[in-house]
Motif scaffolding. Sequence first.
Motif, PDB file in Angstrom:
ATOM      1  N   ARG A 113      25.544  25.809  76.222  1.00  0.00           N
ATOM      2  CA  ARG A 113      24.384  25.011  75.990  1.00  0.00           C
ATOM      3  C   ARG A 113      24.767  23.795  76.855  1.00  0.00           C
ATOM      4  N   GLU A 165      24.711  19.947  77.543  1.00  0.00           N
ATOM      5  CA  GLU A 165      24.439  18.879  76.949  1.00  0.00           C
ATOM      6  C   GLU A 165      23.355  17.784  77.633  1.00  0.00           C
ATOM      7  N   THR A 190      15.713   6.682  67.863  1.00  0.00           N
ATOM      8  CA  THR A 190      16.682   7.705  67.156  1.00  0.00           C
ATOM      9  C   THR A 190      16.976   7.257  65.736  1.00  0.00           C
ATOM     10  N   HIS A 201      10.808  17.540  65.197  1.00  0.00           N
ATOM     11  CA  HIS A 201      11.247  17.800  66.678  1.00  0.00           C
ATOM     12  C   HIS A 201       9.959  17.526  67.684  1.00  0.00           C
ATOM     13  N   SER A 227      17.020  23.961  58.670  1.00  0.00           N
ATOM     14  CA  SER A 227      17.719  22.685  58.896  1.00  0.00           C
ATOM     15  C   SER A 227      17.469  21.757  57.431  1.00  0.00           C
ATOM     16  N   ARG A 244      21.175  14.264  77.746  1.00  0.00           N
ATOM     17  CA  ARG A 244      21.280  12.849  77.552  1.00  0.00           C
ATOM     18  C   ARG A 244      19.900  12.070  77.084  1.00  0.00           C
ATOM     19  N   ASN A 245      20.059  11.345  75.977  1.00  0.00           N
ATOM     20  CA  ASN A 245      18.907  10.608  75.583  1.00  0.00           C
ATOM     21  C   ASN A 245      18.414   9.739  76.712  1.00  0.00           C
ATOM     22  N   ASP A 292      16.798  14.037  72.610  1.00  0.00           N
ATOM     23  CA  ASP A 292      17.535  15.296  72.336  1.00  0.00           C
ATOM     24  C   ASP A 292      18.626  15.157  71.206  1.00  0.00           C
ATOM     25  N   THR A 293      19.331  14.029  70.852  1.00  0.00           N
ATOM     26  CA  THR A 293      20.115  14.052  69.620  1.00  0.00           C
ATOM     27  C   THR A 293      19.898  12.758  69.147  1.00  0.00           C
ATOM     28  N   TRP A 294      19.958  12.844  67.517  1.00  0.00           N
ATOM     29  CA  TRP A 294      19.733  11.766  67.043  1.00  0.00           C
ATOM     30  C   TRP A 294      20.640  11.753  65.747  1.00  0.00           C
TER      31      TRP A 294
END
Length: 132
Positions: free
Chosen positions: A39, A41, A86, A121, A110, A43-44, A130-132
């Motif tokens: 996958r 990665e 985030t 989401h 989840s 970035r925000n 994408d990530t938090w």
Amino acid sequence: MHRTLRNALATVIVTGALTTAAAPAALAAEQAPSTAGVRAELRNPKTIKVAAYNQARGTLINAGSKTAAKSHPAHGTKDVPVSHGTSLLAEARDEFRAADKKLPASQKRSDMSIPHYNAIHNAATTMGIDTW
């Protein structure tokens, strides 16, 4: 003396041309996502547009997030730091997980209800996070 100066100038010109030719390839390699992992990665972003932040906040409020409702809408600037987004997502996620703790596993994703999961989401996608 003229010969030395001419050779030095030629060296500078050739070096500049090679650097210019190599720069787009290096930039493209830097921006291309890694295919080595299963996958990639992502970035925000560094900042989020105010309209996107407020829309995501509204999505979370409509899903029942009290922490999002207590947060203030962004205004007076065109961008907000990604950390605001985030934090908004993480607080809503934790709140939803606590509220949905007693639901059966078949109704959760989840560790939260499917509508809460979808709201989180959708809000993240709205802000480009994408990530938090």
